[in-house]
Design a protein around this motif. Structure first.
Motif, short mmCIF file in Angstrom:
data_model
loop_
_atom_site.label_atom_id
_atom_site.label_comp_id
_atom_site.label_asym_id
_atom_site.label_seq_id
_atom_site.Cartn_x
_atom_site.Cartn_y
_atom_site.Cartn_z
N ALA A 127 0.80 -1.22 0.00
CA ALA A 127 0.00 0.00 0.00
C ALA A 127 0.84 1.29 0.00
N PRO A 128 1.84 1.44 0.88
CA PRO A 128 2.64 2.66 0.83
C PRO A 128 3.35 2.85 -0.51
N LEU A 129 3.83 1.75 -1.09
CA LEU A 129 4.51 1.86 -2.39
C LEU A 129 3.52 2.31 -3.46
N GLY A 130 2.32 1.76 -3.42
CA GLY A 130 1.28 2.13 -4.38
C GLY A 130 0.93 3.61 -4.25
N LEU A 133 3.66 5.78 -5.53
CA LEU A 133 3.73 5.77 -6.99
C LEU A 133 2.79 6.83 -7.58
N PHE A 134 1.71 7.11 -6.88
CA PHE A 134 0.77 8.08 -7.41
C PHE A 134 0.92 9.47 -6.79
N PHE A 135 1.24 9.53 -5.49
CA PHE A 135 1.18 10.83 -4.82
C PHE A 135 2.45 11.22 -4.06
N GLY A 136 3.55 10.52 -4.26
CA GLY A 136 4.76 10.86 -3.50
C GLY A 136 4.75 10.20 -2.13
N ARG A 137 5.78 10.51 -1.34
CA ARG A 137 5.97 9.76 -0.09
C ARG A 137 5.07 10.26 1.03
N THR A 138 3.77 10.21 0.80
CA THR A 138 2.84 10.67 1.83
C THR A 138 2.86 9.73 3.03
N PHE A 139 3.25 8.47 2.78
CA PHE A 139 3.35 7.52 3.89
C PHE A 139 4.39 8.00 4.90
N CYS A 140 5.55 8.45 4.38
CA CYS A 140 6.63 8.91 5.26
C CYS A 140 6.21 10.13 6.06
N ALA A 141 5.35 10.96 5.46
CA ALA A 141 4.99 12.23 6.07
C ALA A 141 4.41 12.04 7.46
N GLY A 142 3.53 11.07 7.62
CA GLY A 142 2.91 10.98 8.94
C GLY A 142 2.17 9.69 9.22
N LEU A 237 13.28 2.11 -1.38
CA LEU A 237 12.25 1.73 -2.36
C LEU A 237 11.30 2.90 -2.60
N LEU A 238 10.87 3.55 -1.51
CA LEU A 238 9.92 4.66 -1.64
C LEU A 238 10.56 5.80 -2.43
N ASN A 239 11.84 6.06 -2.15
CA ASN A 239 12.57 7.11 -2.86
C ASN A 239 12.57 6.85 -4.36
N LEU A 240 12.92 5.62 -4.74
CA LEU A 240 12.99 5.28 -6.16
C LEU A 240 11.62 5.38 -6.82
N VAL A 241 10.60 4.88 -6.11
CA VAL A 241 9.26 4.88 -6.69
C VAL A 241 8.72 6.31 -6.79
N SER A 242 9.02 7.10 -5.76
CA SER A 242 8.49 8.46 -5.69
C SER A 242 8.98 9.33 -6.85
N ARG A 243 10.16 9.02 -7.38
CA ARG A 243 10.70 9.82 -8.49
C ARG A 243 9.79 9.78 -9.71
N PHE A 244 9.00 8.71 -9.79
CA PHE A 244 8.11 8.58 -10.94
C PHE A 244 6.66 8.81 -10.54
N SER A 245 6.46 9.51 -9.42
CA SER A 245 5.09 9.67 -8.93
C SER A 245 4.27 10.53 -9.89
N TRP A 246 3.00 10.20 -9.94
CA TRP A 246 2.09 10.84 -10.88
C TRP A 246 1.82 12.28 -10.45
N LYS A 247 1.40 12.44 -9.20
CA LYS A 247 1.25 13.77 -8.63
C LYS A 247 2.18 13.85 -7.44
N HIS A 248 2.52 15.05 -7.06
CA HIS A 248 3.40 15.20 -5.92
C HIS A 248 3.10 16.53 -5.26
N LEU A 249 3.37 16.58 -3.96
CA LEU A 249 3.23 17.84 -3.24
C LEU A 249 4.04 18.93 -3.96
N SER A 250 3.43 20.10 -4.20
CA SER A 250 4.18 21.20 -4.80
C SER A 250 4.26 22.33 -3.78
#
Lengths: 418, 191
Positions: A127-130, A133-142, A237-250
């Motif tokens: 789930a966190p990886l998924g 992949l779409f929204f950046g490392r929101t799992f790490c955030a909190g 893993l999250l770092n690598l996946v996040s580089r290709f995230s669809w949307k990301h915090l701006s």
């Protein structure tokens, strides 16, 4: 002395005979005073319902924080969700099971088909990886309790030099490699064993565990999230996946005005400054460098692969079977008076020693192959890190570095473009 | 115009890789879910394999181990001369600390009737060292047995005791068979 041991042996023989005859050496008495034998008291683990509840709460928190980061853009909400995660997944659920450790369960399940992987471990891993992949490392955030506790103490973050970040940033790759190696061979779960904060979550632990955790938290006041940045294997893993995230915090909700207000906002040095009018190095020079790095990367891979594989026997020694086989081997050519308990137990079990040796040899072989792969992987990472230095990317605004950004949303508060 | 084209190419590569990662995650996820177990398995030690080495007391990640001695009362002989209670070679058969086997004094006994005594384990004091288990098994009925208390165990991914157990007595079991007490079929389970 001899007499006494004889007596003991006699007693044992008699009692063994007695057991065979009557079932028990000393049969249960028949009480005359109406005394009743009390029941054996045992307590059960938490029912399975709690596992399902954990999954639901986990997914709900993950969804909520993603929505808060991407749509609401609220640092305050992220903060409160991280407090909740720290209390629930950390102190209430005592830090287990966490996605960081689940990568080992998944690895073990892939390499060892007999291993019964719990559904929770799969969902906590995927789930966190998924989401990333779409929204950046929101799992790490909190959502991650390990991240949340460090995020709370990051009070006076200092900026680290780039070379230092790159250098320390290689540690997680090595850690990940070793974690995979030990999990794949079914030897140990080192990420869980060296989890620095789980002692706090359980409010119980060895001196080592608590002191390492304490030191990391103390360092975390100045070097924000030291575990996440320079140790966490799941973060790789999250770092690598996040580089290709669809949307990301701006940072800016619109176009950046280059006001520089966010420049020092990020405690994790994850904001890339605009390249601006900085003079770009000679392109031909860079291409030449890239070609050199492209050439030495395979060499690096072989070199690091060879280096790591030199230690494969030391790694394999962590494995119980291998250790036991070593002990049995040294038994033949040395006169040890007191045998270790493992050896006596093995001898008593009556398993043929050839079987043990064969099993141990196969495990050592797995370690040899695995350490070559992991070494090669480290070399590849080194090579790619070097190559990345030659790639020039033009930026005319302040942007979050999608790989390193933990989506903590601090920078949003600094940005005037709401 | 040229800039747009570059961005498009980058977007294309990004989308491609993203789809690849997504597909990979999906394959791993579904592949594993198809053979996963619902719920969880928990650690337990098999008393039949246990050699009472003492690692249970020292290796558990919890200070005061989750392994405790469990007294299977149905098997107990209620002996006056209990080999799990008295130290071998004890000078007197009294409840003086110097005569007891248990290093933490976790076993107490109460008089029932001549010549029987009831033995009880104060679990808060028990550290799971297995000294009493060893002697009870060697000279008595074997009613004292080491078990992982499932209400205390934090169910580590890799049990630290299991890693150092010389007898490989630890394994993951289904929650339905949470306790592996030996020589004893029916268990009355309390919460």
């Amino acid at each position: 002395m001899k007499n006494r041991s004889f007596k003991v042996i006699l007693l044992l023989v008699i009692s063994l005979v007695a057991i065979n005859l009557f079932g028990q050496r000393f049969p249960a008495p028949e009480f005359e005073t109406g005394y009743e034998v009390p029941e054996t008291q045992i307590a059960l683990a938490k029912p399975i319902f709690y596992e399902i509840l954990d999954i639901i709460i986990f997914l709900a928190t993950l969804t909520l924080i993603t929505w808060v980061i991407i749509k609401k853009r609220s640092r305050r909400a992220v903060f409160w969700i991280s407090i909740f995660s720290l209390l629930y997944f950390g102190f209430y659920r005592k830090g287990c099971i966490c996605p960081v450790g689940s990568l080992q369960n998944v690895t073990m399940a892939i390499f060892n088909p007999e291993y019964n992987i719990p559904l929770t471990a799969i969902i906590f891993f995927i789930a966190p990886l998924g989401y990333t992949l779409f929204f950046g490392r929101t799992f790490c955030a909190g959502v991650c309790p390990l991240g949340a506790i460090q995020d709370l103490v990051a009070l006076r973050p200092v900026s680290l030099k780039r070379w230092l970040r790159y250098l320390l940033g290689l540690i997680p790759f090595l850690y990940l490699g070793l974690a995979l190696l030990f999990a794949a061979t079914g030897t140990d779960f080192i990420v869980c064993r060296y989890d620095p904060f789980v002692g706090f979550f359980r409010r119980n632990g060895t001196f080592m565990m608590l002191s390492v955790g304490g030191l990391l938290l103390l360092a975390g006041v100045f070097i924000a999230r030291p575990y996440c940045r320079f140790l966490c294997p799941y973060g790789v893993l999250l770092n690598l996946v996040s580089r290709f995230s669809w949307k990301h915090l701006s940072i800016a909700n619109g176009s950046c005005t280059n006001c520089k207000l966010c420049e020092n906002a990020c405690p994790y040095d994850a904001i890339d400054k605009p390249t601006g009018l900085e003079v770009k190095s000679d392109n031909r020079e860079l291409v030449k460098k890239l070609m050199v790095y492209g050439f030495i990367t395979p060499l690096l891979m072989v070199l690091t692969g060879w280096t790591v594989s030199k230690y494969h026997e030391d790694f394999a020694h962590v494995n119980f079977k291998v250790r036991l086989a070593k002990q049995m081997m040294t038994l033949d050519d040395s006169q040890i008076t007191e045998l270790p308990e493992e050896v006596t137990t093995f001898q008593a079990s009556g398993t043929p020693i050839e079987e043990l040796y064969k099993e141990a040899a196969s495990i050592v072989h797995d370690f040899h192959v695995g350490s070559w792969i992991i070494g090669g992987f480290i070399g590849l990472v080194l090579g790619l890190t070097l190559s990345k230095l030659t790639i020039y990317q033009y930026r005319d605004e302040y942007l979050t570095n999608k790989g390193n950004c933990y989506s903590c949303a601090r920078c949003i508060d600094y940005c005037p473009v709401k | 115009m040229k800039k747009d084209k570059i961005i498009n190419r980058r977007d294309f590569i990004q989308t491609g890789i993203r789809t690849g990662i997504g597909a990979g995650l999906g394959i791993i996820g579904f592949g594993l879910i198809s053979r996963s177990v619902e719920g969880k398995t928990i650690w337990q030690l098999d008393p039949a394999k246990c050699v009472q080495c003492g690692n249970c007391a020292t290796e558990c990640v919890l200070q005061a181990s989750a392994v405790k001695c469990i007294h299977v009362t149905d098997m107990c002989g209620y002996c006056d001369l209990c080999s799990g209670f008295f130290r071998p070679g004890a000078l007197e058969l009294t409840t003086g600390a110097e005569n007891k086997l248990c290093p933490t004094g976790a076993i107490v006994r109460t008089y029932v009737e001549e010549p029987y005594f009831e033995y009880r384990i104060i679990e808060e004091l028990c550290n799971g060292c297995g000294k009493c288990v060893q002697n009870c098994g060697a000279f008595g009925n074997g009613s004292l047995q080491l078990q992982v208390r499932q209400d205390l165990c934090v169910n580590c991914n890799q049990c630290a005791i299991a890693r150092s157990c010389p007898a490989e007595a630890y394994s993951r079991v289904e929650p339905e068979t949470a306790y592996l007490l030996k020589g004893f079929e029916e268990l009355k389970i309390t919460d």
